[in-house]
Design an enzyme around this catalytic site. Structure first.
Site, PDB file in Angstrom:
ATOM      1  N   GLU A  99     -11.583  -3.936  17.668  1.00  0.00           N
ATOM      2  CA  GLU A  99     -11.400  -2.845  17.023  1.00  0.00           C
ATOM      3  C   GLU A  99     -12.590  -2.247  16.366  1.00  0.00           C
ATOM      4  OE1 GLU A  99      -7.937  -2.611  14.249  1.00  0.00           O
ATOM      5  OE2 GLU A  99      -9.531  -1.656  12.753  1.00  0.00           O
ATOM      6  N   ARG A 150       0.756  -1.364  -0.090  1.00  0.00           N
ATOM      7  CA  ARG A 150      -0.228   0.132   0.110  1.00  0.00           C
ATOM      8  C   ARG A 150       0.973   1.312  -0.083  1.00  0.00           C
ATOM      9  NH1 ARG A 150      -4.097   0.823   4.984  1.00  0.00           N
ATOM     10  NH2 ARG A 150      -2.063   0.385   6.200  1.00  0.00           N
ATOM     11  N   TYR A 201       4.458   5.320  13.134  1.00  0.00           N
ATOM     12  CA  TYR A 201       4.927   4.212  14.127  1.00  0.00           C
ATOM     13  C   TYR A 201       6.178   3.907  13.965  1.00  0.00           C
ATOM     14  CZ  TYR A 201       0.159   2.918  15.167  1.00  0.00           C
ATOM     15  OH  TYR A 201      -1.135   2.509  15.782  1.00  0.00           O
ATOM     16  N   ARG A 253      -6.115   9.022  11.474  1.00  0.00           N
ATOM     17  CA  ARG A 253      -7.179   8.411  12.451  1.00  0.00           C
ATOM     18  C   ARG A 253      -8.810   8.794  12.179  1.00  0.00           C
ATOM     19  NH1 ARG A 253      -4.226   4.492  14.994  1.00  0.00           N
ATOM     20  NH2 ARG A 253      -2.462   5.374  15.695  1.00  0.00           N
TER      21      ARG A 253
HETATM   22  C1  3EB Z   1      -3.753   0.725  14.927  1.00  0.00           C
HETATM   23  O1  3EB Z   1      -4.370   1.652  15.688  1.00  0.00           O
HETATM   24  C2  3EB Z   1      -4.793  -0.361  14.814  1.00  0.00           C
HETATM   25  O2  3EB Z   1      -3.491  -0.199   8.236  1.00  0.00           O
HETATM   26  O3  3EB Z   1      -5.127   0.755   7.493  1.00  0.00           O
HETATM   27  C3  3EB Z   1      -6.586   0.485  12.181  1.00  0.00           C
HETATM   28  C4  3EB Z   1      -7.041   1.005  11.315  1.00  0.00           C
HETATM   29  C5  3EB Z   1      -5.208  -0.286  12.087  1.00  0.00           C
HETATM   30  C6  3EB Z   1      -6.501   0.782   9.695  1.00  0.00           C
HETATM   31  C7  3EB Z   1      -4.664   0.206   8.259  1.00  0.00           C
HETATM   32  C8  3EB Z   1      -4.725  -0.348  10.978  1.00  0.00           C
HETATM   33  C9  3EB Z   1      -5.069   0.160   9.973  1.00  0.00           C
HETATM   34  O4  3EB Z   1      -2.738   0.737  14.370  1.00  0.00           O
HETATM   35  C10 3EB Z   1      -4.679  -1.135  13.351  1.00  0.00           C
END
Ligand code: 3EB
Length: 325
Positions: A318, A144, A196, A209
Site C-alpha cells: 500500500e 472509528r 464499500y 481517497r
Molecule cells: C483500501 O483501499 C485499502 O481504514 O483508514 C487504505 C487507507 C485502506 C486507509 C483506513 C484503509 C484505510 O480500502 C485500505
C-alpha cells in the site's frame, strides 16, 4: 459543518512538507519513519529503506503545543496536529478503545476550533487477527465510525487516511485538523471506501481517497490516502506483489488526474521532486523489487519503505503520498 465551494480559497495552510529532520519554529508535525526518535510521531513499523527517513510538516505560523485529556497537540495558526499513543493488546477487540480515542481526539479538535478533519494516520497491532467481522481491522473501523457519527461527521467530512498493522502492542492515531475544511477527492477507479459493500465489514472504512489544503505560494497540498491494489471495491492481483504495485501506480495516476482537474491545478497531474511516499509492504523480502519498480516509475520521488500489515489480508503493498501543485 459546512463544505466550502470549490472555487473559494481554502485558508488552512501547510507551508511545506519536506524530507529531513529540520528545526523550524513553524514545525507542526515531524514523523521519524525510522523509529529512532521517540519524541517524533512514528509508525511503529520497521523501516526498510529508501531516501525518506523523516517528514517535517511546516505550518504558516509559529507553533504552540500542549496535552489535553491524553491527546498531545501542536497548533500553528488554523492547523492542529493531534496524537494519541497508548497500549493496545493485540489479542483484544479494539473497537471500544478506538472509539474512545477518536472521541477524545474529536473533542480536543472541536474545543480548539479546528474541527475539520484533514488527514488521519492509524497504526495498530495484529490488524488482520480475527475471522470475518471479528477481524481487528473491521472492529477498528466500527469504533472509528461510531465516534465520528456520534460527533456529527458525515461522509463529506471525512479526510484522507491510512490504517496499517504494526507488531508493537500500541495504538497510534495521528490527526491533522483545521478551522476550515479541505477538499476531498475520490478516485474514479475505486468505489469510495465509505461506500464499500457490507461484505468488507459491518461499518465501511471512514476515509476519503485524498484531501487537498492550501500550500505555500497559492499552491495546493494534496494528501493521498494509503492506496492499494483495489479496483472498484475488489482486491486485484491476489498473491502477485509486483502486479499489485503496478495497479497502485495506475490508481495513483488516476487520482492525480482527478485532483488536478477538480482543483484546476495541472501541476498536480504528476509526482515530482517534492513528492514524498510511504510504501507499506507486508513481506520484507518484497521491498527491493517494489522499490526498483517505483523508482523507475517516479525517479524524482523520495520513498520510505516500511514493513507493515495491510488492512485486507490479501493486500501485499500500500502506498500513501503527499504532493504539491
Ligand atoms: C483500501 O483501499 C485499502 O481504514 O483508514 C487504505 C487507507 C485502506 C486507509 C483506513 C484503509 C484505510 O480500502 C485500505
Amino acid at each position: 459543518m459546512q463544505h466550502r465551494a470549490m472555487s473559494e480559497q481554502i485558508p488552512t495552510g501547510v507551508r511545506m512538507v519536506q524530507a529531513g529532520n529540520t528545526a523550524d519554529g513553524n514545525r507542526l508535525l515531524r514523523f521519524d519513519l525510522t523509529g529512532r526518535d521517540t519524541d517524533a510521531a512514528g509508525c511503529g513499523l520497521p523501516w526498510l529503506g529508501g531516501e525518506l527517513e523523516f517528514e517535517t510538516w511546516l505550518g504558516e505560523e509559529s507553533v504552540t503545543c500542549g496535552e489535553t485529556d491524553g491527546v498531545v497537540w501542536r497548533r500553528a495558526g488554523n492547523l492542529l496536529f493531534l496524537a494519541v499513543e497508548q497500549h493496545d493488546d493485540p489479542a483484544s477487540d479494539p473497537a471500544e478503545a478506538v472509539q474512545a480515542a477518536y472521541a477524545r481526539l474529536l473533542e480536543v479538535a472541536r474545543a480548539s476550533g479546528c474541527a475539520c478533519l484533514l488527514r488521519a494516520w492509524n497504526y495498530l497491532p495484529a490488524i488482520n487477527a480475527g475471522d470475518g467481522d471479528a477481524e481487528r481491522y473491521r472492529r477498528f473501523c466500527l469504533g472509528r465510525a461510531a465516534a465520528l457519527e456520534a460527533a456529527g461527521y458525515g461522509e463529506r467530512e471525512l479526510c484522507a487516511g491510512t490504517a496499517i498493522g504494526s507488531e508493537e502492542p500500541r495504538l497510534r492515531i495521528y490527526l491533522l485538523s483545521g478551522s476550515s475544511p479541505g477538499i476531498n477527492i475520490e478516485n474514479p477507479r475505486q468505489v469510495s471506501a465509505y461506500r464499500y459493500p457490507r461484505r468488507y465489514g459491518p461499518r465501511s472504512p471512514s476515509f476519503a481517497r485524498a484531501t487537498a489544503i492550501a500550500g505555500a505560494n497559492d499552491s495546493r497540498l494534496l494528501m493521498i490516502s494509503g492506496t492499494a491494489s483495489v479496483v472498484g471495491h475488489r482486491t486485484v492481483h491476489v498473491g502477485d506483489v509486483e502486479a499489485q504495485a503496478m495497479e497502485i501506480v495506475r490508481n495513483l495516476d488516476s487520482l492525480l488526474v482527478e485532483a488536478a482537474t477538480t482543483l484546476g491545478r495541472p501541476g498536480l497531474r504528476e509526482f515530482d521532486e517534492e513528492s514524498l511516499m510511504r510504501v507499506y509492504v507486508r513481506r520484507e523480502a518484497d521491498w527491493p523489487a517494489i522499490e526498483a519498480r517505483l523508482q523507475s516509475c517516479w525517479p524524482q520521488v523520495r520513498l520510505a519503505g516500511l514493513r507493515g500489515d495491510i488492512c485486507r489480508s490479501d493486500l501485499l503493498v500500500e502506498i500513501e503520498a503527499v504532493t504539491r501543485g
